[in-house]
Design a protein around this motif. Structure first.
Motif, PDB file in Angstrom:
ATOM      1  N   SER A 189       0.812  -1.220   0.000  1.00 29.64           N
ATOM      2  CA  SER A 189       0.000   0.000   0.000  1.00 29.64           C
ATOM      3  C   SER A 189       0.844   1.269   0.000  1.00 29.64           C
ATOM      4  O   SER A 189       0.384   2.317  -0.435  1.00 29.64           O
ATOM      5  N   SER A 190       2.094   1.185   0.507  1.00 28.48           N
ATOM      6  CA  SER A 190       2.957   2.369   0.561  1.00 28.48           C
ATOM      7  C   SER A 190       4.136   2.272  -0.398  1.00 28.48           C
ATOM      8  O   SER A 190       5.025   3.120  -0.362  1.00 28.48           O
ATOM      9  N   LEU A 191       4.172   1.233  -1.237  1.00 27.97           N
ATOM     10  CA  LEU A 191       5.343   0.993  -2.075  1.00 27.97           C
ATOM     11  C   LEU A 191       5.149   1.530  -3.490  1.00 27.97           C
ATOM     12  O   LEU A 191       4.050   1.498  -4.033  1.00 27.97           O
ATOM     13  N   GLU A 192       6.223   2.011  -4.085  1.00 32.35           N
ATOM     14  CA  GLU A 192       6.195   2.383  -5.490  1.00 32.35           C
ATOM     15  C   GLU A 192       6.499   1.134  -6.321  1.00 32.35           C
ATOM     16  O   GLU A 192       6.935   0.103  -5.784  1.00 32.35           O
ATOM     17  N   PRO A 193       6.243   1.175  -7.649  1.00 29.07           N
ATOM     18  CA  PRO A 193       6.371  -0.032  -8.480  1.00 29.07           C
ATOM     19  C   PRO A 193       7.702  -0.769  -8.339  1.00 29.07           C
ATOM     20  O   PRO A 193       7.732  -2.008  -8.276  1.00 29.07           O
ATOM     21  N   ARG A 194       8.825  -0.041  -8.260  1.00 27.04           N
ATOM     22  CA  ARG A 194      10.134  -0.698  -8.130  1.00 27.04           C
ATOM     23  C   ARG A 194      10.210  -1.495  -6.828  1.00 27.04           C
ATOM     24  O   ARG A 194      10.708  -2.634  -6.801  1.00 27.04           O
ATOM     25  N   GLU A 195       9.655  -0.926  -5.748  1.00 25.57           N
ATOM     26  CA  GLU A 195       9.680  -1.609  -4.461  1.00 25.57           C
ATOM     27  C   GLU A 195       8.732  -2.805  -4.452  1.00 25.57           C
ATOM     28  O   GLU A 195       9.011  -3.825  -3.804  1.00 25.57           O
ATOM     29  N   VAL A 196       7.620  -2.686  -5.172  1.00 22.54           N
ATOM     30  CA  VAL A 196       6.688  -3.814  -5.272  1.00 22.54           C
ATOM     31  C   VAL A 196       7.371  -5.006  -5.938  1.00 22.54           C
ATOM     32  O   VAL A 196       7.234  -6.157  -5.494  1.00 22.54           O
ATOM     33  N   GLU A 197       8.124  -4.748  -7.000  1.00 20.37           N
ATOM     34  CA  GLU A 197       8.839  -5.835  -7.686  1.00 20.37           C
ATOM     35  C   GLU A 197       9.866  -6.473  -6.758  1.00 20.37           C
ATOM     36  O   GLU A 197      10.045  -7.695  -6.765  1.00 20.37           O
ATOM     37  N   THR A 198      10.539  -5.655  -5.942  1.00 11.86           N
ATOM     38  CA  THR A 198      11.487  -6.205  -4.964  1.00 11.86           C
ATOM     39  C   THR A 198      10.758  -7.094  -3.968  1.00 11.86           C
ATOM     40  O   THR A 198      11.233  -8.190  -3.625  1.00 11.86           O
ATOM     41  N   LEU A 199       9.594  -6.642  -3.509  1.00 10.27           N
ATOM     42  CA  LEU A 199       8.795  -7.435  -2.579  1.00 10.27           C
ATOM     43  C   LEU A 199       8.416  -8.778  -3.189  1.00 10.27           C
ATOM     44  O   LEU A 199       8.536  -9.829  -2.541  1.00 10.27           O
ATOM     45  N   PHE A 200       7.957  -8.771  -4.437  1.00 10.11           N
ATOM     46  CA  PHE A 200       7.557 -10.017  -5.085  1.00 10.11           C
ATOM     47  C   PHE A 200       8.739 -10.969  -5.256  1.00 10.11           C
ATOM     48  O   PHE A 200       8.586 -12.190  -5.160  1.00 10.11           O
ATOM     49  N   THR A 201       9.921 -10.418  -5.501  1.00 14.79           N
ATOM     50  CA  THR A 201      11.128 -11.252  -5.590  1.00 14.79           C
ATOM     51  C   THR A 201      11.396 -11.922  -4.243  1.00 14.79           C
ATOM     52  O   THR A 201      11.739 -13.114  -4.179  1.00 14.79           O
ATOM     53  N   VAL A 202      11.234 -11.156  -3.156  1.00 16.07           N
ATOM     54  CA  VAL A 202      11.418 -11.711  -1.813  1.00 16.07           C
ATOM     55  C   VAL A 202      10.389 -12.805  -1.545  1.00 16.07           C
ATOM     56  O   VAL A 202      10.719 -13.870  -0.998  1.00 16.07           O
ATOM     57  N   ILE A 203       9.136 -12.569  -1.942  1.00 16.07           N
ATOM     58  CA  ILE A 203       8.079 -13.566  -1.730  1.00 16.07           C
ATOM     59  C   ILE A 203       8.397 -14.855  -2.480  1.00 16.07           C
ATOM     60  O   ILE A 203       8.211 -15.965  -1.952  1.00 16.07           O
TER      61      ILE A 203
END
Length: 498
Positions: free
Chosen positions: A166-180
């Protein structure tokens, strides 16, 4: 790995959970969805020891378990990343990562090792800031990534993520998905709460749907059509769900009206530079841009919460004095982005939170009329469909979406002329989001001037008459009429629009 069997939880006579069963298996990414007030947050708090169930059983690795405190759930390998960052802003980034488990030498904290380990860990999450600086020096999105890094580094076997993007920009979202993906391959179970359908269908394998505290559905997600998932969440037949259409008034609807709000050449340090925005009566103007582009700073500058180096704010052609109190008296209200830090007062009731900003208008000789309060509270609870057991329920006990509605009610009861909405649908479900969007449209038709800030492109394109695009603290473009398209907004953000 973690299981709830017919779990129930009640608050003030209202059943937040009614015999809900839920199963989370190793290496599974499991979506938990439902409208605000459906029971998602309550279930998470039961699973993590914040609440104890009134009925039913929790099982951990198949054995019955009772978590009397959240620390016991953490020690059992269950970590939670909440939607609103729950770390300590004034402590260093590194100290937050290793809070409560600091490396020690001869009983003293080994700060050199702590900082080095934090730097190495956070690099994998795209954070390259000096870890010795306070956490507050990072943006909300980066703070969320720190919370994620901390949770994962606790050697957790279950990670619960409550609206993590909810607070992440697109680049950070992609990093999150990589972590997941990495956690998934390591056999770690993930409970994922989100209102963003694209995310759910991209990363989740299973889904559990709650509605009004009850289990509606649980099963594989891939073959469940989106329209059916929404119908389960809303409790309506598929045929009754109407696609959300455009609410734009058209290119020339407001052209003949003079701007009610005129913010001209606003500059504040490096945060915003020469930003100008106008809003006419009955108009919804969208403010687009990536996190850090200056959207929230522009809204805060307009209402006087951000000191200006230069620039002016005019309301109805008259200058607005540079304090929040004066801006509010003039008729400008701001629904802030972070409802936890800048909005709700958790220990006050729903009634008290709603009427807070209107108290000067309701008082006579220093005394506040209870009957006037009751009329206002009753009106806005019905109009915004705020779900609470009564106006005297503590606002902290409401779901995030209902808290957001309480804040919206607070500012509407001041009878503003201009309403600044910073992420009004952040972290709220499909149904509540549609209600808020319809309300914004209704308010605009009544003549209110609305400045709408949103990270969701669809919300801006469907809801705004014009869109002002910010990039790096400056105006990158303005779109209206047929030019208001996702392609044009993205081009302006990227700097490729001619």
């Amino acid at each position: 790995m973690l299981e709830a069997v017919e779990v129930s939880k009640e608050f003030l006579g209202v059943k937040a959970l009614d015999r809900v069963s839920f199963t989370l298996r190793p290496g599974e990414v499991h979506a938990l969805v439902g409208e605000n007030g459906a029971g998602k947050s309550t279930l998470i708090k039961v699973l993590t020891g914040v609440y104890q169930p009134d009925g039913g059983v929790l099982r951990h690795h198949g054995a019955p378990v009772t978590f009397a405190k959240p620390i016991q759930a953490q020690q059992a390998g269950i970590s939670t990343i909440y939607q609103e960052v729950n770390l300590i802003p004034l402590m260093s980034i590194a100290a937050n990562v290793f809070l409560g488990r600091e490396p020690r030498t001869r009983g003293l904290i080994d700060w050199r090792k702590l900082n080095a380990d934090a730097t190495e860990l956070l690099a994998g999450y795209g954070i390259t800031a000096d870890v010795r600086k306070p956490l507050a020096s990072l943006g909300v999105g980066a703070q969320q990534m720190v919370a994620l890094a901390r949770a994962v580094s606790l050697d957790a076997r279950v990670v619960i993520m409550d609206e993590p993007t909810s607070s992440l920009e697109p680049r950070e979202v992609e990093t999150l998905f990589t972590v997941i993906e990495r956690l998934h391959s390591d056999g770690i179970a993930i409970l994922y709460v989100s209102h963003r359908m694209d995310e759910l269908y991209r990363i989740c394998e299973q889904v559990t749907v709650l509605r009004d505290g009850k289990l509606v559905h649980s099963g594989p997600l891939a073959h469940l059509p989106r329209i059916e998932l929404v119908s389960m969440m809303l409790g309506r037949a598929v045929s009754d769900i109407r696609e959300h259409g455009t609410t734009s008034f058209g290119e020339d609807h407001h052209a003949s009206k003079e701007p009610l709000l005129r913010a001209e050449n606003l500059t504040s340090g490096t945060r915003i530079n020469d930003v100008s925005v106008t809003v006419r009566p009955g108009e919804v103007v969208g403010l687009a841009g990536l996190l850090g582009s200056g959207r929230s700073e522009t809204a805060r500058a307009i209402i006087g919460a951000l000191p200006l180096d230069s620039g002016t704010v005019l309301l109805g052609g008259k200058p607005v004095k540079r304090t929040v109190a004066q801006a509010m008296r003039a008729g400008i209200s701001l629904l802030a982005e972070d409802r936890k830090a800048d909005g709700i007062i958790p220990n006050l009731t729903v009634r008290e939170n709603i009427v807070l900003a209107a108290l000067p208008r309701l008082s006579r000789f220093g005394l506040v009329s209870r009957s006037k309060q009751d009329r206002i509270v009753d009106t806005f609870m019905k109009r915004l469909r705020i779900k609470a057991s009564s106006p005297d329920q503590k606002v902290a006990e409401l779901s995030g979406g209902n808290q957001q509605k309480v804040l919206l009610a607070r500012w509407l009861c001041t009878q503003p002329k201009v309403l600044l909405l910073d992420e009004p649908s952040r972290g709220i479900d499909v149904g509540a989001k549609a209600e808020v969007q319809a309300l914004i449209d209704e308010l605009a038709k009544e003549g209110l001037a609305v400045l709408l800030i949103s990270s969701e492109m669809e919300e801006l394109i469907d809801g705004a008459d014009r869109i002002v695009v910010l990039r790096d603290g400056t105006v990158a473009g303005e779109l209206s009429g047929e030019d208001v398209t996702e392609k044009n907004v993205l081009a302006a953000i990227a700097g490729t629009r001619p």
